[in-house]
Scaffold this motif. Sequence first.
Motif, PDB file in Angstrom:
ATOM      1  N   HIS A 142      -5.642   5.526   3.751  1.00 13.49           N
ATOM      2  CA  HIS A 142      -6.691   4.562   4.081  1.00 13.49           C
ATOM      3  C   HIS A 142      -6.949   3.652   2.883  1.00 13.49           C
ATOM      4  CE1 HIS A 142      -7.334   8.021   6.753  1.00 13.49           C
ATOM      5  NE2 HIS A 142      -7.834   7.158   7.614  1.00 13.49           N
ATOM      6  N   LEU A 143      -7.405   2.463   3.193  1.00  9.68           N
ATOM      7  CA  LEU A 143      -7.836   1.541   2.146  1.00  9.68           C
ATOM      8  C   LEU A 143      -9.238   1.936   1.682  1.00  9.68           C
ATOM      9  CD1 LEU A 143      -6.704  -1.845   3.770  1.00  9.68           C
ATOM     10  CD2 LEU A 143      -5.574  -0.602   1.903  1.00  9.68           C
ATOM     11  N   PRO A 144      -9.557   1.777   0.406  1.00  6.36           N
ATOM     12  CA  PRO A 144      -8.750   1.176  -0.660  1.00  6.36           C
ATOM     13  C   PRO A 144      -7.857   2.174  -1.404  1.00  6.36           C
ATOM     14  CG  PRO A 144     -10.940   1.595  -1.479  1.00  6.36           C
ATOM     15  CD  PRO A 144     -10.942   2.043  -0.039  1.00  6.36           C
ATOM     16  N   GLN A 145      -7.884   3.481  -0.985  1.00  9.40           N
ATOM     17  CA  GLN A 145      -7.098   4.483  -1.713  1.00  9.40           C
ATOM     18  C   GLN A 145      -5.599   4.170  -1.702  1.00  9.40           C
ATOM     19  OE1 GLN A 145      -9.303   5.146   0.612  1.00  9.40           O
ATOM     20  NE2 GLN A 145     -10.867   6.560  -0.177  1.00  9.40           N
ATOM     21  N   ALA A 146      -5.159   3.447  -0.664  1.00  3.27           N
ATOM     22  CA  ALA A 146      -3.729   3.163  -0.551  1.00  3.27           C
ATOM     23  C   ALA A 146      -3.244   2.132  -1.563  1.00  3.27           C
ATOM     24  CB  ALA A 146      -3.407   2.687   0.868  1.00  3.27           C
ATOM     25  N   CYS A 167      -1.336  -2.031   6.872  1.00  3.23           N
ATOM     26  CA  CYS A 167      -2.626  -1.388   7.148  1.00  3.23           C
ATOM     27  C   CYS A 167      -3.389  -2.194   8.195  1.00  3.23           C
ATOM     28  CB  CYS A 167      -3.462  -1.279   5.874  1.00  3.23           C
ATOM     29  SG  CYS A 167      -2.680  -0.296   4.572  1.00  3.23           S
ATOM     30  N   ALA A 168      -4.051  -1.480   9.099  1.00  2.00           N
ATOM     31  CA  ALA A 168      -4.828  -2.120  10.154  1.00  2.00           C
ATOM     32  C   ALA A 168      -6.144  -2.663   9.596  1.00  2.00           C
ATOM     33  CB  ALA A 168      -5.104  -1.112  11.273  1.00  2.00           C
ATOM     34  N   ARG A 169      -6.793  -3.490  10.407  1.00  2.00           N
ATOM     35  CA  ARG A 169      -8.075  -4.066   9.972  1.00  2.00           C
ATOM     36  C   ARG A 169      -9.135  -2.995   9.765  1.00  2.00           C
ATOM     37  NH1 ARG A 169      -6.238  -8.248  13.538  1.00  2.00           N
ATOM     38  NH2 ARG A 169      -7.043  -7.060  15.330  1.00  2.00           N
ATOM     39  N   THR A 170      -8.960  -1.856  10.419  1.00  2.00           N
ATOM     40  CA  THR A 170      -9.914  -0.747  10.250  1.00  2.00           C
ATOM     41  C   THR A 170      -9.744  -0.033   8.918  1.00  2.00           C
ATOM     42  OG1 THR A 170      -8.373   0.750  11.365  1.00  2.00           O
ATOM     43  CG2 THR A 170     -10.025  -0.367  12.730  1.00  2.00           C
ATOM     44  N   GLY A 171      -8.685  -0.366   8.185  1.00  2.00           N
ATOM     45  CA  GLY A 171      -8.446   0.268   6.889  1.00  2.00           C
ATOM     46  C   GLY A 171      -7.464   1.422   6.927  1.00  2.00           C
ATOM     47  N   THR A 172      -6.961   1.787   8.095  1.00  4.25           N
ATOM     48  CA  THR A 172      -5.967   2.861   8.180  1.00  4.25           C
ATOM     49  C   THR A 172      -4.583   2.301   7.933  1.00  4.25           C
ATOM     50  OG1 THR A 172      -5.703   2.567  10.569  1.00  4.25           O
ATOM     51  CG2 THR A 172      -7.367   4.148   9.826  1.00  4.25           C
ATOM     52  N   CYS A 173      -3.761   3.090   7.258  1.00  2.00           N
ATOM     53  CA  CYS A 173      -2.385   2.690   6.947  1.00  2.00           C
ATOM     54  C   CYS A 173      -1.455   3.720   7.583  1.00  2.00           C
ATOM     55  CB  CYS A 173      -2.166   2.618   5.441  1.00  2.00           C
ATOM     56  SG  CYS A 173      -3.349   1.540   4.583  1.00  2.00           S
ATOM     57  N   PRO A 219       0.839  -1.208   0.000  1.00  2.00           N
ATOM     58  CA  PRO A 219       0.000   0.000   0.000  1.00  2.00           C
ATOM     59  C   PRO A 219       0.867   1.247   0.000  1.00  2.00           C
ATOM     60  CG  PRO A 219      -0.793  -1.591   1.614  1.00  2.00           C
ATOM     61  CD  PRO A 219       0.522  -2.104   1.125  1.00  2.00           C
ATOM     62  N   TRP A 220       0.380   2.298  -0.639  1.00  2.00           N
ATOM     63  CA  TRP A 220       1.142   3.533  -0.768  1.00  2.00           C
ATOM     64  C   TRP A 220       0.692   4.545   0.282  1.00  2.00           C
ATOM     65  CZ3 TRP A 220       3.332   5.455  -5.939  1.00  2.00           C
ATOM     66  CH2 TRP A 220       3.800   4.390  -6.700  1.00  2.00           C
TER      67      TRP A 220
END
Length: 736
Positions: free
Chosen positions: A659-663, A692-698, A636-637
């Motif tokens: 954040h996912l999915p933007q990363a 990245c965490a399960r919450t979607g934060t990187c 992830p970026w």
Amino acid sequence: MIPGARKRRRTWIPRSAPAGTEAPASTSTGTTTGTDTGTGTGTGTKSRTSTSTRTPPPPPPPPAPRTDIQGLRALAVTLVVLSHAGVNHVSGGYVGVDVFFVISGFLITSSLARELSATGGISIRKFYARRALRLLPASTLVVVATLVGAWLFLPTVRLAEYAGDALSSALYAVNFRLALSGTDYLAQGSPPSPFQHFWSLAVEEQFYLLWPLLLLLTWKVARRRWLPAAVLAVLCLTSFGLSVYVTEGSAPWAYFGSHTRAWELGVGALLAMSATWLERLPAALSAPMTWIGLGCVVLAAVRFDEGTPFPGYAALLPVLGAALVLAGGCSPAPFDARLLLALRPAIWLGGLSYSWYLWHWPLLVIGPKALVRPLDLPLAFALCALALCLAWGTLRLVENPVRFHTAFRGRPGRGLSLGLGLSAAAAAASLIAAAFPPPIDSGTAAPALKEGLATAPRAEPRLAELLETSGARLPNNLSPALGRIKSTKSAIYRDSCHQDYGSTRTPLCVYGDRSSAKTVVLFGDSHAAQWFPALEPLARKHGWKLVSLTKASCKVPAVTTVDNHRPYTVCDVWRRKALDRIAELRPSMVIVSSSDAGRPARTMSDPLQGWTAGYRDTFRALTRTGARVTAILDTPWPKTDPVDCASTYPLALGRCTNHLPQAIRSQTRGAAAKAAARSTGVSVIDPEPWLCARTGTCPVVVGDTLVYRDDSHMAEGYAEAIAPVLDDRLLTAESP
């Protein structure tokens, strides 16, 4: 013949000499005007009464002002400023610097020629004193002001780097520093330095460190005009040849190198040495020359862009265009380019060009950070207008008062002393700024990531826990320190194993247990190389012979991509050679990875199918070697450069978190890699849960470790810390 050789000699001075250059000295009352660079203007006078009882010869008439040169300066600086402001229609506005080089060579050599004509020699002390008085007051002011702005508003972690840029700018060597950093692959995505524009002044001063001495020496040897011109012509051809050659192989050195730019100043100097002949040009020829030259400069500005190989052959267009304007202007004619260049606003702007050039770039770099808003076109125009106001104030309050102060008339020693003092002051300010950076952490410690994963019963669950609880503030026990993250490089970079864009070499770079019978190959681009710090300790742990085969921006799938606006066919050649090398090695395991960035050279009607076919071709070639092949998907970026962001917002790292999915850079290419792996028996590892965490934060920080080194690559320390997690997955990875 060069003047000064015999009585009744013919002078080597243009009748329409440019404003801002020196008039010849005489044995009676005369005038002199200050030397000039490619930017700025101004004059000064001094008188001297002859004590001879003989009637002295009349002094040569003062040179007529070249108002067209002021207008050409105005055009050049406007092109540079508009280009830096982001105006797309003048994406090649950087050619304004080339125009400045030609103007500078013409003006300075005209000044030196007049001194040779009047005295038969050149006073090197006076020459450098004039240069110091002309350049250093304004440049020192801008260097110090920019340092203050960088200390207050730019990322603190880069302050030492910027202080180094300021120091090298004060010493007129920043072009070499920029060329060196430009050839560093891992530094190429860094934001521009607020001192970057000082490179052109450095090139000029390096040229003038040698040119007056060479001119004087060749004149003393033969006392003939043709010898200095011939020597300079040879040097110009050599420099131009180097420019063409180096542009193909090393764009940073070609762009910033004085050896590749000297010919541009030399063209202006050759024009000055040909001024007597140019004055006799008929109006029917000189007028069209000026318009054609002006058109060449404008054409280069609107047709060139960042993808144009420059300088190289492309620099001929603006350089010869500026030369035509200057040459035609030696023989003024009705309806020549003075109709535009000699307009009053153009003359006024030409007088401010040096200071405007100095001020505009720091404001464009620092201004958006100070205002906490992105740089868009309206803001860029406002900042450039502010820079113009500062330029006017600098000319009126700093440049001219110092340059024409009576304390320096006829006292070159004072001018040199002032120049040394100003350079020392700028250097001292740079060192002080680097020695006292602002604090950039929260003051609290965080759990140690590397030790925590190494000692945990299961590394991956512990990493997931830290991902959930980290990333709010920058800890004071960051390891490595924030300022060392970008400078830390793994062995494959230190050993030049990671191949640059133009290389097709596949050197055998071996690490781990070199005598082992079990060979593991790391293959791909820099996003494969980012896993080396994790794989090297695993190779030592398991007794692997680790071979690295990586190349800048060269994708694993057999798809031709675009680099620098051209098909990256060098990558295709390297990929084939690397696959042949892997077949020779007969490895036990091949680990492949590459970035999901990059545009295919040919448009794909079905991108998923096209990328899948490219991956499949490479995977099949690898599996034919008998090796177990594992593909690590792209990481992830981050949202922005995390080092800069963390140093700017150490107590609010949420502003830096992606954040996912933007990363995920490209869902399509990840799916293509998985599809190709299923059909070829290749194992796949998805590193997304490791960043990245399960919450979607990187987050940009996990525990005491920064995750990323720049806007796409993992930091060396983070890759090394998560080696236990990679170890578990490599041992258990299965085909999807």
